[in-house]
Design a protein around this motif. Structure first.
Motif, PDB file in Angstrom:
ATOM      1  N   SER A  46      47.685  73.867  26.932  1.00 34.71           N
ATOM      2  CA  SER A  46      47.072  75.182  27.125  1.00 34.71           C
ATOM      3  C   SER A  46      47.939  76.094  27.996  1.00 34.71           C
ATOM      4  O   SER A  46      47.971  77.307  27.803  1.00 34.71           O
ATOM      5  CB  SER A  46      45.680  75.039  27.750  1.00 34.71           C
ATOM      6  OG  SER A  46      45.763  74.605  29.099  1.00 34.71           O
ATOM      7  N   ILE A  47      48.672  75.494  28.948  1.00 33.80           N
ATOM      8  CA  ILE A  47      49.527  76.303  29.824  1.00 33.80           C
ATOM      9  C   ILE A  47      50.630  76.978  29.019  1.00 33.80           C
ATOM     10  O   ILE A  47      50.890  78.178  29.168  1.00 33.80           O
ATOM     11  CB  ILE A  47      50.118  75.428  30.943  1.00 33.80           C
ATOM     12  CG1 ILE A  47      48.997  74.958  31.885  1.00 33.80           C
ATOM     13  CG2 ILE A  47      51.185  76.200  31.711  1.00 33.80           C
ATOM     14  CD1 ILE A  47      49.453  73.971  32.937  1.00 33.80           C
ATOM     15  N   GLY A  48      51.262  76.212  28.134  1.00 32.89           N
ATOM     16  CA  GLY A  48      52.308  76.799  27.308  1.00 32.89           C
ATOM     17  C   GLY A  48      51.768  77.867  26.377  1.00 32.89           C
ATOM     18  O   GLY A  48      52.392  78.923  26.178  1.00 32.89           O
ATOM     19  N   GLU A  80      40.711  80.218  34.957  1.00 34.46           N
ATOM     20  CA  GLU A  80      40.392  81.648  34.860  1.00 34.46           C
ATOM     21  C   GLU A  80      41.582  82.470  34.379  1.00 34.46           C
ATOM     22  O   GLU A  80      41.405  83.562  33.852  1.00 34.46           O
ATOM     23  CB  GLU A  80      39.877  82.191  36.198  1.00 34.46           C
ATOM     24  CG  GLU A  80      40.722  81.875  37.415  1.00 34.46           C
ATOM     25  CD  GLU A  80      41.864  82.840  37.625  1.00 34.46           C
ATOM     26  OE1 GLU A  80      41.845  83.926  37.016  1.00 34.46           O
ATOM     27  OE2 GLU A  80      42.788  82.503  38.394  1.00 34.46           O
ATOM     28  N   ARG A  81      42.802  81.949  34.542  1.00 34.87           N
ATOM     29  CA  ARG A  81      43.974  82.706  34.104  1.00 34.87           C
ATOM     30  C   ARG A  81      43.933  82.955  32.609  1.00 34.87           C
ATOM     31  O   ARG A  81      44.270  84.052  32.139  1.00 34.87           O
ATOM     32  CB  ARG A  81      45.257  81.952  34.469  1.00 34.87           C
ATOM     33  CG  ARG A  81      45.494  81.808  35.958  1.00 34.87           C
ATOM     34  CD  ARG A  81      46.699  80.926  36.203  1.00 34.87           C
ATOM     35  NE  ARG A  81      46.490  79.575  35.673  1.00 34.87           N
ATOM     36  CZ  ARG A  81      47.412  78.626  35.665  1.00 34.87           C
ATOM     37  NH1 ARG A  81      48.623  78.877  36.160  1.00 34.87           N
ATOM     38  NH2 ARG A  81      47.151  77.419  35.168  1.00 34.87           N
ATOM     39  N   PHE A  82      43.499  81.972  31.838  1.00 40.30           N
ATOM     40  CA  PHE A  82      43.456  82.128  30.387  1.00 40.30           C
ATOM     41  C   PHE A  82      42.360  83.111  29.979  1.00 40.30           C
ATOM     42  O   PHE A  82      42.539  83.890  29.044  1.00 40.30           O
ATOM     43  CB  PHE A  82      43.241  80.775  29.716  1.00 40.30           C
ATOM     44  CG  PHE A  82      44.287  79.754  30.085  1.00 40.30           C
ATOM     45  CD1 PHE A  82      45.600  80.131  30.322  1.00 40.30           C
ATOM     46  CD2 PHE A  82      43.952  78.418  30.212  1.00 40.30           C
ATOM     47  CE1 PHE A  82      46.562  79.201  30.674  1.00 40.30           C
ATOM     48  CE2 PHE A  82      44.908  77.475  30.556  1.00 40.30           C
ATOM     49  CZ  PHE A  82      46.221  77.865  30.784  1.00 40.30           C
ATOM     50  N   TRP A  83      41.242  83.063  30.675  1.00 37.99           N
ATOM     51  CA  TRP A  83      40.176  84.025  30.392  1.00 37.99           C
ATOM     52  C   TRP A  83      40.643  85.450  30.730  1.00 37.99           C
ATOM     53  O   TRP A  83      40.295  86.410  30.031  1.00 37.99           O
ATOM     54  CB  TRP A  83      38.926  83.670  31.193  1.00 37.99           C
ATOM     55  CG  TRP A  83      38.201  82.460  30.690  1.00 37.99           C
ATOM     56  CD1 TRP A  83      38.210  81.211  31.233  1.00 37.99           C
ATOM     57  CD2 TRP A  83      37.379  82.376  29.521  1.00 37.99           C
ATOM     58  NE1 TRP A  83      37.440  80.349  30.487  1.00 37.99           N
ATOM     59  CE2 TRP A  83      36.904  81.039  29.431  1.00 37.99           C
ATOM     60  CE3 TRP A  83      36.981  83.298  28.555  1.00 37.99           C
ATOM     61  CZ2 TRP A  83      36.073  80.610  28.406  1.00 37.99           C
ATOM     62  CZ3 TRP A  83      36.138  82.869  27.520  1.00 37.99           C
ATOM     63  CH2 TRP A  83      35.691  81.551  27.459  1.00 37.99           C
ATOM     64  N   GLN A 108      33.374  84.083  37.253  1.00 40.23           N
ATOM     65  CA  GLN A 108      32.603  82.911  37.658  1.00 40.23           C
ATOM     66  C   GLN A 108      33.518  81.827  38.207  1.00 40.23           C
ATOM     67  O   GLN A 108      33.178  81.143  39.180  1.00 40.23           O
ATOM     68  CB  GLN A 108      31.822  82.359  36.458  1.00 40.23           C
ATOM     69  CG  GLN A 108      30.614  83.195  36.050  1.00 40.23           C
ATOM     70  CD  GLN A 108      29.918  82.598  34.841  1.00 40.23           C
ATOM     71  OE1 GLN A 108      30.439  81.721  34.161  1.00 40.23           O
ATOM     72  NE2 GLN A 108      28.719  83.101  34.556  1.00 40.23           N
ATOM     73  N   LEU A 109      34.676  81.694  37.593  1.00 40.81           N
ATOM     74  CA  LEU A 109      35.613  80.649  38.000  1.00 40.81           C
ATOM     75  C   LEU A 109      36.385  81.031  39.260  1.00 40.81           C
ATOM     76  O   LEU A 109      36.745  80.151  40.043  1.00 40.81           O
ATOM     77  CB  LEU A 109      36.601  80.377  36.855  1.00 40.81           C
ATOM     78  CG  LEU A 109      35.982  79.766  35.588  1.00 40.81           C
ATOM     79  CD1 LEU A 109      36.981  79.811  34.445  1.00 40.81           C
ATOM     80  CD2 LEU A 109      35.536  78.329  35.842  1.00 40.81           C
TER      81      LEU A 109
END
Length: 293
Positions: A46-48, A80-83, A108-109
């Motif tokens: 997911s990070i990539g 939360e970074r991905f959101w 929220q996160l």
């Protein structure tokens, strides 16, 4: 341009055991095996994917970025970074409802991240809800008090609320933090013109053009100079500005850029000058403006 990235389904989610359908396998029968990644491996993937989505946003490919960010949050819904990336992509695609939901999840996160409050305020401003935007920006500034862009957005919200002195104060805080923030300096001049301080507005527009030869302050300065009797310079500036961005020939576009009544009226008078007839007609033919959603 980057070639559109396509992801095929590479992660199997089910293991079919032949014996389940055809009875118990023989002792030496081969049992099919599909590798199932661990939770940590999914998070690593997911990070990539999230990083690629952010890069696509920087390249202006918001639709592809939204698809990748949506995949990232499915793989790792607690980051939360991905959101945040997903919300930004949705915002750029004018998908305000989904962007709001994504930001709500991000907050929220991580409720202490100032950028999330600023982003939610940006959605409120896009939807022309300045009364909702102001407290969101104020909360963000409590967490990040030296954010020049946030003060700029706060100034825009104050213009929309018709609180011009407070708008001016916010724009001046923005340039105090970032002296070359020409957009904030331009908006100071717009406010000053509406407050009747024409000479000071002209001085600030001239400062803007030393930083950035942008058609918006160029046309606004031309309109102000025309009112002050500086006919020749006004015509020259207006002709150049309309050639750079024909959309500014349209009063509706000017209004969307938060131009007040006085500067719009001054611009209309300037653009009615015979010397600008060809420039105005060309700009009207080439204008591509569409109201933001």
């Amino acid at each position: 341009m980057l070639r559109r990235i396509r992801f095929s389904r590479t992660l199997a989610v089910a293991l079919l055991i032949l014996g389940g359908w055809f009875g118990a396998p023989a002792a030496n029968a081969l049992i099919p095996y599909v590798y199932l990644p661990t939770e940590e491996e999914l998070k690593g993937s997911s990070i990539g994917i999230g990083r690629t989505a952010a890069q696509l946003l920087q390249l202006g490919q918001a639709k592809d970025a939204a698809r990748l960010a949506a995949l990232a949050v499915r793989l790792n819904p607690n980051d939360e970074r991905f959101w945040s990336i997903l919300a930004e992509a949705q915002l750029r695609n004018n998908d305000l409802k989904d962007a709001s939901r994504s930001l709500a999840r991000a907050k929220q996160l991580n409720p202490e991240k100032a950028g999330l409050w600023f982003a939610e305020a940006a959605i409120a401003l896009r939807a022309e809800r300045p009364d909702d935007a102001v407290p969101l920006i104020a909360r963000g500034l409590q967490l990040d008090p030296n954010n020049a862009a946030a003060y700029f957005d706060l100034g825009n919200a104050r213009i929309m609320q018709d609180e011009l002195p407070r708008a001016l104060e916010s724009f001046e805080k923005a340039t105090a933090l970032k002296p070359e923030f020409w957009e904030a300096l331009n908006n100071q001049a717009l406010v000053l013109y509406e407050l009747g301080q024409r000479q000071e507005a002209v001085r600030r527009w001239r400062r803007v053009l030393k930083l950035e030869a942008n058609p918006e302050p160029m046309l606004a300065l031309a309109a102000a100079l025309h009112q002050l009797g500086e006919h020749t310079e006004a015509i020259q500036l207006a002709s150049t500005a309309l050639a750079k961005n024909p959309n500014y020939v349209l009063p509706l576009h000017q209004a969307e850029q938060l131009w007040g009544r006085r500067i719009r009226e001054a611009t209309a008078q300037l653009l009615s000058e015979p010397e600008l007839t060809n420039s105005v007609e060309r700009a009207q033919a080439n204008a591509t403006w569409k109201k933001s959603q």
